[in-house]
Design an enzyme around this catalytic site. Structure first.
Site, PDB file in Angstrom:
ATOM      1  N   ASP A 187      54.950  22.186  21.727  1.00 42.22           N
ATOM      2  CA  ASP A 187      54.328  22.948  21.735  1.00 42.22           C
ATOM      3  C   ASP A 187      53.408  23.915  20.609  1.00 42.22           C
ATOM      4  O   ASP A 187      54.386  24.699  20.302  1.00 42.22           O
ATOM      5  CB  ASP A 187      54.663  23.708  23.325  1.00 42.22           C
ATOM      6  CG  ASP A 187      53.147  25.125  24.086  1.00 42.22           C
ATOM      7  OD1 ASP A 187      52.138  25.123  23.185  1.00 42.22           O
ATOM      8  OD2 ASP A 187      53.506  26.265  24.275  1.00 42.22           O
ATOM      9  N   HIS A 188      52.164  24.296  20.050  1.00 45.22           N
ATOM     10  CA  HIS A 188      52.076  25.757  19.591  1.00 45.22           C
ATOM     11  C   HIS A 188      52.599  26.936  20.079  1.00 45.22           C
ATOM     12  O   HIS A 188      51.931  27.460  21.674  1.00 45.22           O
ATOM     13  CB  HIS A 188      50.335  25.811  18.961  1.00 45.22           C
ATOM     14  CG  HIS A 188      49.943  24.902  18.907  1.00 45.22           C
ATOM     15  ND1 HIS A 188      48.141  24.208  19.095  1.00 45.22           N
ATOM     16  CD2 HIS A 188      50.494  23.769  17.670  1.00 45.22           C
ATOM     17  CE1 HIS A 188      49.138  22.900  18.450  1.00 45.22           C
ATOM     18  NE2 HIS A 188      49.557  23.144  17.313  1.00 45.22           N
ATOM     19  N   TYR A 235      48.979  27.434  24.576  1.00 46.65           N
ATOM     20  CA  TYR A 235      49.188  26.162  26.098  1.00 46.65           C
ATOM     21  C   TYR A 235      48.780  25.203  25.598  1.00 46.65           C
ATOM     22  O   TYR A 235      48.043  23.929  26.769  1.00 46.65           O
ATOM     23  CB  TYR A 235      48.160  26.842  26.859  1.00 46.65           C
ATOM     24  CG  TYR A 235      48.129  28.024  27.368  1.00 46.65           C
ATOM     25  CD1 TYR A 235      49.197  28.576  28.457  1.00 46.65           C
ATOM     26  CD2 TYR A 235      47.513  29.181  26.605  1.00 46.65           C
ATOM     27  CE1 TYR A 235      48.898  30.069  28.560  1.00 46.65           C
ATOM     28  CE2 TYR A 235      47.011  30.239  27.630  1.00 46.65           C
ATOM     29  CZ  TYR A 235      48.441  30.963  27.605  1.00 46.65           C
ATOM     30  OH  TYR A 235      48.114  32.548  28.158  1.00 46.65           O
ATOM     31  N   HIS A 236      49.785  24.582  24.633  1.00 49.69           N
ATOM     32  CA  HIS A 236      49.492  23.393  23.793  1.00 49.69           C
ATOM     33  C   HIS A 236      49.702  22.232  24.164  1.00 49.69           C
ATOM     34  O   HIS A 236      51.472  21.428  23.319  1.00 49.69           O
ATOM     35  CB  HIS A 236      48.766  23.387  22.529  1.00 49.69           C
ATOM     36  CG  HIS A 236      47.719  24.205  22.004  1.00 49.69           C
ATOM     37  ND1 HIS A 236      46.678  24.579  20.863  1.00 49.69           N
ATOM     38  CD2 HIS A 236      46.422  24.574  23.016  1.00 49.69           C
ATOM     39  CE1 HIS A 236      45.758  25.390  21.128  1.00 49.69           C
ATOM     40  NE2 HIS A 236      45.498  24.901  22.169  1.00 49.69           N
ATOM     41  N   HIS A 237      50.751  22.617  24.954  1.00 45.40           N
ATOM     42  CA  HIS A 237      52.002  21.431  24.932  1.00 45.40           C
ATOM     43  C   HIS A 237      52.000  20.152  25.337  1.00 45.40           C
ATOM     44  O   HIS A 237      50.789  19.765  25.873  1.00 45.40           O
ATOM     45  CB  HIS A 237      52.840  21.987  26.267  1.00 45.40           C
ATOM     46  CG  HIS A 237      52.418  23.032  28.090  1.00 45.40           C
ATOM     47  ND1 HIS A 237      52.797  24.087  26.427  1.00 45.40           N
ATOM     48  CD2 HIS A 237      51.847  23.467  28.297  1.00 45.40           C
ATOM     49  CE1 HIS A 237      52.284  25.710  27.256  1.00 45.40           C
ATOM     50  NE2 HIS A 237      51.650  24.894  28.592  1.00 45.40           N
TER      51      HIS A 237
END
Length: 612
Positions: free
Chosen positions: A332-333, A544-546
């Site tokens: 994630d980011h 929110y880049h899972h």
């Protein structure tokens, strides 16, 4: 009189129900069997459903756990997107307490909003459309994802796109005939300040969705005439009349069903789902395609008996296939929000009380212009901060900047409460922010925010079952900043902001970074590296880049879950097509790659079943 009141109340009740019925695209009951069943009507699933039903003689069922919500106007107004979090359109996932980060959050837990609605997270996100670096996809090939290099995936990015911005009206890197509207909005003067300052410290102004992956840019967003353009808007509603596409909302898939094929190998033959409290089964003749997302897909795989053998047995799940990579490799980011304050009054150049007024509303309703049509993320940058990485120039961005054109009014209790609610910020941190504002005698602690984003984290986490009950959320542990190299990269990103402070544009406006971290002042002098390390560990948030929890890779990679054609190992008739199948996170936001994965997956499915 009473008759009038009764009729009025009845009409008031009836109209919304009638409109919901009129606009619904969900069927009431599915058939017993379909050629393909798609689980999840999010970004990738919507694309797969659209493209597969281009073949008229194959029936496709698209199952979505969430509802449609056709009358919720918040879905359409870009600036109000955050208001959808913690609603019934959100899965409302929460991470485990973090050991190495997130000290500003209550119990050190991060909230993970994910879309539970037709269109999935494309209905909740900030609409930023960023493919990442060409290097990202070339590196996937080295990780075992054959045919996923940049040259191979570029046509699929273009296939989805309808690039509407005149700034990019003739580019070989963009598509112009696709269903998904992409635009560049220039609603705020702060965008120009951000991009100009980046140019002044030596970076180019770029199209970050081309072959250039270092520089500053205006954000490209999935908007159309000032409204959000979600996956459902682009790929589902326009084709909802197709007779071979059935969409079933409010259908929570609880298990993938398997039978043995003639060779004794498990084969996916359908799914079990729960709708309005009733459990039902629907069969798949050819394939089940998982598009449930980076949390939902590994969760469903494990519930269905595919995953790490011992973990499944510990949770009383019958093992169908021992695949240890399911739920691992979680990436994630993370972002470090940094407020920037000007010595001048620039409230006309950002989202503020001046730009949010009745005239703003009227202009938005008239032609979609103004702040309400903005995704608030107005500026973007890709940076390569470690030029001598491993004795050679870094060939991919390690830091991204995302600029938010919004003032943060520390005196506005409703605004404070809202951010605390959706980000899980603890009371102590809120008090620190307010005290810092008093100390420097400011009612607005920042005029805009720059998010320093870690593009390629070394730290990875896991998703595991909490129980065998399908309705119980899984255990999510991203292990943010476990690897100290991630902290050092974030510090290098902050130092680029120090350079921006010295740019002619920022100097002319007196624009400086603002910090409200009294605990970190004990770690070292303000703006020292020790101070920055503390700020990073304390204040980072998810972007929110899972992704990457059911990664594709070579058969020889024991942690790979799917092959390069997205087929799940050790079983037949089962594919994964969403962010979970990425071998590694891309440099930018993951929305665009999910559209691409959906496009490429649909073509591969057509090829494998001779549908082309």
């Amino acid at each position: 009189m009473f008759r009038f009141i009764f009729v009025t109340l009845f009409i008031t009740w009836l109209v919304p129900h009638f409109l919901t019925w009129y606009w619904t695209i969900s069927i009431s009951e599915p058939l017993e069997e379909y050629d393909f069943i798609i689980v999840g009507a999010g970004t990738s699933g919507s694309v797969v459903a659209n493209r597969l039903t281009e073949i008229p003689n194959f029936k496709v069922l698209l199952l979505e756990a969430g509802g449609e919500h056709p009358l919720n106007f918040l879905k359409s107004i870009p600036m109000l997107s955050l208001a959808l979090q913690k609603s019934d359109m959100d899965w409302q996932y929460v991470t485990e307490p973090q050991k190495y980060s997130s000290g500003s959050l209550s119990e050190n837990r991060s909230l993970w909003p994910r879309g539970k609605v037709l269109g999935g997270t494309s209905v909740l996100n900030l609409m930023v459309y960023t493919r990442g670096s060409p290097h990202d996809y070339d590196s996937w090939v080295k990780l075992g994802a054959k045919d996923w290099d940049y040259k191979s995936v570029l046509p699929y990015f273009k296939k989805s796109e309808h690039m509407a911005s005149p700034d990019l009206s003739d580019s070989e890197y963009h598509g112009y005939d696709g269903p998904l509207n992409i635009d560049i909005r220039k609603d705020h003067g702060s965008q120009d300040l951000f991009v100009k300052a980046g140019e002044e410290i030596g970076y180019k102004i770029i199209d970050y969705n081309s072959n250039e992956d270092e520089g500053f840019a205006y954000v490209q967003s999935t908007t159309q005439n000032g409204k959000r353009h979600s996956a459902a808007d682009a790929f589902l509603y326009p084709v909802s009349s197709r007779q071979n596409l059935h969409i079933l909302a409010n259908a929570h898939v609880s298990q993938i069903l398997f039978d043995e094929d003639k060779n004794g190998k498990p084969r996916a033959t359908g799914v079990k789902y729960v709708r309005y409290g009733k459990e039902k089964i629907v069969k798949a003749k050819n394939e089940v395609i998982l598009c449930a997302g980076a949390v939902g897909t590994p969760h469903l795989l494990m519930l269905s008996g595919i995953g790490p053998k011992k973990h499944l047995e510990d949770n009383a799940v019958k093992v169908v296939a021992d695949l240890p990579g399911v739920g691992s490799n979680l990436q994630d980011h993370v972002m470090l929000p940094i407020g920037v304050k000007s010595d001048l009054d620039i409230s006309d150049e950002v989202i503020s009380s001046k730009t949010l007024s009745l005239s703003t509303l009227f202009s938005y309703l008239y032609d979609g212009s103004g702040s309400l049509g903005s995704c608030t993320a107005d500026g973007f940058a890709f940076l390569k901060t470690n030029k001598n990485f491993r004795d050679k120039k870094l060939d991919y961005p390690d830091i991204a900047f995302q600029m938010l054109s919004a003032q943060f009014d520390v005196g506005n209790k409703q605004l404070i409460d809202f951010h605390q609610h959706i980000l899980n910020i603890d009371n102590e941190t809120i008090n620190d922010i307010q005290e810092q504002a008093k100390k420097v005698k400011l009612d607005k602690l920042n005029d805009l925010s720059i998010l320093v984003i870690l593009s390629h984290p070394e730290s990875m986490g896991t998703i595991r079952l909490k129980s065998s009950n399908y309705s119980t959320h899984p255990v999510i542990d991203p292990n943010y900043l476990k690897d100290s190299k991630d902290v050092e990269t974030l510090v290098r990103g902050i130092k680029v902001l120090e350079k921006m402070e010295k740019s002619p544009t920022f100097l002319s406006y007196g624009m400086k970074m603002m910090f409200a971290s009294p605990k970190c002042e004990k770690s070292g002098p303000l703006r020292s590296e020790a101070f920055y390390r503390c700020v990073a560990r304390r204040n980072i948030l998810t972007v929110y880049h899972h992704c990457c929890t059911a990664k594709m890779g070579a058969r020889t990679d024991k942690m790979a879950v799917a092959d390069h054609r997205l087929r799940v190992y050790k079983v037949e008739g089962l594919r994964v097509a969403d962010a979970s199948v990425m071998p590694a996170v891309t440099s930018g936001n993951t929305q665009a790659p999910c559209y691409m994965i959906g496009e490429k997956a649909a073509d591969m499915i057509k090829e494998d079943w001779n549908l082309v």
